[in-house]
Design an enzyme around this catalytic site. Sequence first.
Site, PDB file in Angstrom:
ATOM      1  N   HIS A  53     -12.832  -0.863  -3.061  1.00 16.08           N
ATOM      2  CA  HIS A  53     -11.539  -1.308  -3.581  1.00 16.08           C
ATOM      3  C   HIS A  53     -11.705  -2.192  -4.819  1.00 16.08           C
ATOM      4  O   HIS A  53     -10.937  -2.073  -5.784  1.00 16.08           O
ATOM      5  CB  HIS A  53     -10.780  -2.041  -2.472  1.00 16.08           C
ATOM      6  CG  HIS A  53      -9.533  -2.702  -2.942  1.00 16.08           C
ATOM      7  ND1 HIS A  53      -9.416  -4.072  -3.062  1.00 16.08           N
ATOM      8  CD2 HIS A  53      -8.342  -2.185  -3.356  1.00 16.08           C
ATOM      9  CE1 HIS A  53      -8.208  -4.356  -3.514  1.00 16.08           C
ATOM     10  NE2 HIS A  53      -7.544  -3.247  -3.694  1.00 16.08           N
ATOM     11  N   GLU A  56     -12.249  -0.071  -7.712  1.00 13.88           N
ATOM     12  CA  GLU A  56     -10.979   0.523  -8.142  1.00 13.88           C
ATOM     13  C   GLU A  56     -10.287  -0.400  -9.143  1.00 13.88           C
ATOM     14  O   GLU A  56      -9.794   0.033 -10.182  1.00 13.88           O
ATOM     15  CB  GLU A  56     -10.091   0.775  -6.916  1.00 13.88           C
ATOM     16  CG  GLU A  56      -8.725   1.350  -7.238  1.00 13.88           C
ATOM     17  CD  GLU A  56      -7.636   0.732  -6.391  1.00 13.88           C
ATOM     18  OE1 GLU A  56      -6.765   0.053  -6.955  1.00 13.88           O
ATOM     19  OE2 GLU A  56      -7.661   0.926  -5.144  1.00 13.88           O
ATOM     20  N   HIS A  57     -10.266  -1.706  -8.849  1.00 18.81           N
ATOM     21  CA  HIS A  57      -9.674  -2.665  -9.791  1.00 18.81           C
ATOM     22  C   HIS A  57     -10.425  -2.653 -11.126  1.00 18.81           C
ATOM     23  O   HIS A  57      -9.819  -2.710 -12.189  1.00 18.81           O
ATOM     24  CB  HIS A  57      -9.722  -4.082  -9.195  1.00 18.81           C
ATOM     25  CG  HIS A  57      -8.601  -4.377  -8.256  1.00 18.81           C
ATOM     26  ND1 HIS A  57      -7.736  -5.433  -8.445  1.00 18.81           N
ATOM     27  CD2 HIS A  57      -8.196  -3.759  -7.124  1.00 18.81           C
ATOM     28  CE1 HIS A  57      -6.849  -5.457  -7.457  1.00 18.81           C
ATOM     29  NE2 HIS A  57      -7.115  -4.454  -6.630  1.00 18.81           N
ATOM     30  N   GLU A  98      -4.851 -10.600  -3.417  1.00 19.06           N
ATOM     31  CA  GLU A  98      -4.303  -9.412  -2.753  1.00 19.06           C
ATOM     32  C   GLU A  98      -4.573  -9.497  -1.250  1.00 19.06           C
ATOM     33  O   GLU A  98      -3.712  -9.195  -0.428  1.00 19.06           O
ATOM     34  CB  GLU A  98      -4.917  -8.143  -3.347  1.00 19.06           C
ATOM     35  CG  GLU A  98      -4.321  -6.866  -2.764  1.00 19.06           C
ATOM     36  CD  GLU A  98      -4.887  -5.591  -3.402  1.00 19.06           C
ATOM     37  OE1 GLU A  98      -5.709  -5.687  -4.330  1.00 19.06           O
ATOM     38  OE2 GLU A  98      -4.501  -4.509  -2.943  1.00 19.06           O
TER      39      GLU A  98
END
Lengths: 451, 429
Positions: free
Chosen positions: A65, A68-69, A145
């Site tokens: 993840h 992904e950022h 997040e």
Amino acid sequence: MRRALAIAALLAFAGAAAANPFEKQLSNGLRVIVKEDRRAPTAVHMIWYRAGAMDEHDGNSGLAHALEHMMFKGTQTMAAGEFNRRVAEAGGRDNAFTSQDFTAYFQIVPKRALPQMMALEADRMSNLKITAKEFASEIKVVMEERRMRTEDNPQARVYEALGSVAFQAHPYRRPVIGWMDDLEHMTWQDARDWYKRWYVPNNAYVVVVGDVDHAEVFRLAAKTYGKLKPRALPERKPQNEPQQTGIKRLVVKAPAKLAYLSMAWKVPKLKDVDKDRDPYALEVLAAVLDGHDAARFARNLVREQKVAQSAGSQYDAMVRGESLFVVGGQPGEGRSAADLEAALRGEIKRIQDEGVADEELARVKVQLVASQVYKRDSMMAQAMEIGGLEAAGYRWQDIDKNIEKLRSVTAAEVQAVAKQYFKDDTLTVAVLEPQPVDKAATRKSSFAVRH
Amino acid sequence: MKRIAIACLALLSVCAAHAGVRIEHWVAPSGARVFFVETHALPILDVQVDFSAGSAYDPPGKTGVAAMTRGLLDAGAGGMDEEKIAGRIVDLGVRLSGSGDHDRAGLNLRTLSAKSERDAALDLLRTLLSQPSFPEAPLAREKTRSIAAIQEADTRPDSLAAKRFAAAIYPGHPYGASPTADSIGRIARDDLVAFHRDHYAATRAVISIIGDVSRAEAEAIALRLTDALPPGVAATELPAVKNPARETVKVAHPATQAHIHVGLPALKRGDPDFYALQAGNYSLGGGGFVSRLMKEVREKRGYAYSVYSYVAPRKLEGPFEMGLQTRREQADAALKVAQDVLAEFLAQGPTEKELAAAKRHLIDGFSLRVDSNAKLLGYLAVIGFYDLPLSYLDDFPKMIQALTVKDVRAAFQRHVKPEHLVTVIVAGD
């Protein structure tokens, strides 16, 4: 009979364009799947990488993840943020998402911008620039997040704990967003290594749905993605979960008013689309319990017995890893999590003992057929369906087969899977014990500022 | 929409993405206003029926009546009980959902367009809208569930922040009211019966229809859906919105993140400044990663995952708001950055470059907003309910294209006045 005829006609409609979708594999291993949908002059472009949280290792949770950022933070030829800027100026929208099984990126654009989108995605598949400075800033965003999605969300914390207890060995025990401590110790080199390991054309596929010509998309794909070199992928060990041999229970305490309960049984996933029957029967069972507003949970638990404020069931047969059948909800006013657990067990027992009515089965199938027609109003939904199936290791050709298989499930099969798989030895039960908000100590967000 | 594309080719004209969506409008003999788009690309039909019956019309002291009335339309109607109705919806393969906000309340139906399915689905919708019985037992149960949901929401920092923000920018106005355990507790069956009788009238209704039916069929559908509705009361005037005084409201909470909202009542539907505020807000905080708030708060400083601003016009002045969530220890620092971004934007407006980028995005991307029946239905409903011009979809790109930096700056200065900005911080230190 009238209904049966209507359904037959609709299925014929749903499968109308026989050759659609189209597929081509480039010589570097990248597969391109195109579904032509000419209703509006727009297109959805997605790229899916078969690298998700389940490919991480302990100490590096959240890495898929986090990368992904970082995919939006610039390449050798483009500054950080430039990707978003170009998509926006083309009139498009873009985003990305990471799951246990995959990482996917998409742009929804006016169709004339499709060639540019393919060039941009191809660029960041091989030329990503990950710097210490950008990573240090972005990992803070990821921690925010996590705070938003998990730390301050009691039900999310229950679900996270449930996964990590239900699975002892299988990587699904780690949360996709990552443990906070792992995020605090993640480095830019970790992200770079992940990128080099998994971001190759032979570990990816492209899905395009929209007002496009498939031959033209294949040509564009060869021109953009076709230039990228494949690399050997690391070995993926199976990491199968050992047989669970007894019930597991856990409690999460968090500020809340309502309790929350989640019960997860280990059940088989879909392995062979042609031969398997049980996963389809489990899908139908989930729908009989909670597939619509007249289903058993809503009718019996929420409306009649009022033992539940809310109740739901969830089963995903098509996953790379292992499947859980989850039921749960919030107890109704004056009722406890134990009351709700007993009631949920009662609903499953009733199916074990009495089976399901033909009428219930018919309702599930009507819903299924209608949703096949309705989904065609959304290009994104169609792209997601194709991409999601491929991510879990199935083929888009299985979409129609799955519908046929689900329609063939009998009442006896539903009763049989209810009897076979819902035993305490493979069950994990997680409960939220609500804590008063005004008495809860402020949870200082743990943070290690790293320079 | 395939039909439309072919028509464009035949005319050898350059078809802009948005052009060609033909919205037909008429008033049904019942008095309901109807908005219709004919498209046969898929064998489906979408119908939305909205009434001037949103939460702003809640009776004093009984906040929640509007939502409860709408929510219980399917709890009993036309001699059917709620289980019969739920079963009927499922058997028809229909998607039926309620939608409601401050101004509107209504039902939304998606059905297969084959005549037998369609007629049965529309008959059911007609019965729910015209003959709800609001039985006591489901009402008692839903009151209990609603109170539990309110009490749960009041433990959550995000819901608390949203509620306190609405109350603070709309003091004493129905737009600022949220249902409480007390207000729900006071609701009786008579309240729902009266609310339905007064507000679910054809003259207060807007019917939006898109899909696989002809104009003649759509006319019959609209009439049949509305010819048995109660007579209702004439359009009710809502009290005027007053601008709040500048203030900061702090709410203690043990969460790890502070939730921050900054804003004020800003814009009515139909205000010509809509376009300037939309274009400007894109650069300020509406355009995702290309917006100033995202760049300054998230990309440069890593303060937040989510940071945004929006303008949400309503019948009366709807809110302008900017918001973010951040680790509680740095709430003040993050708020300061957001405030500075807003102050500079109000003083200067967007740069020429920013406005050009916003125009490209909004104009070139307009086709994405109308590329499905579901999305078009949403536009139909707004155009109809708020009396926007039928040419709205064609006008939008032209109005955006015509804007100057000066227009945008002036519009923001007219609608976002610092002396009325309210700040709400939940779980700050």
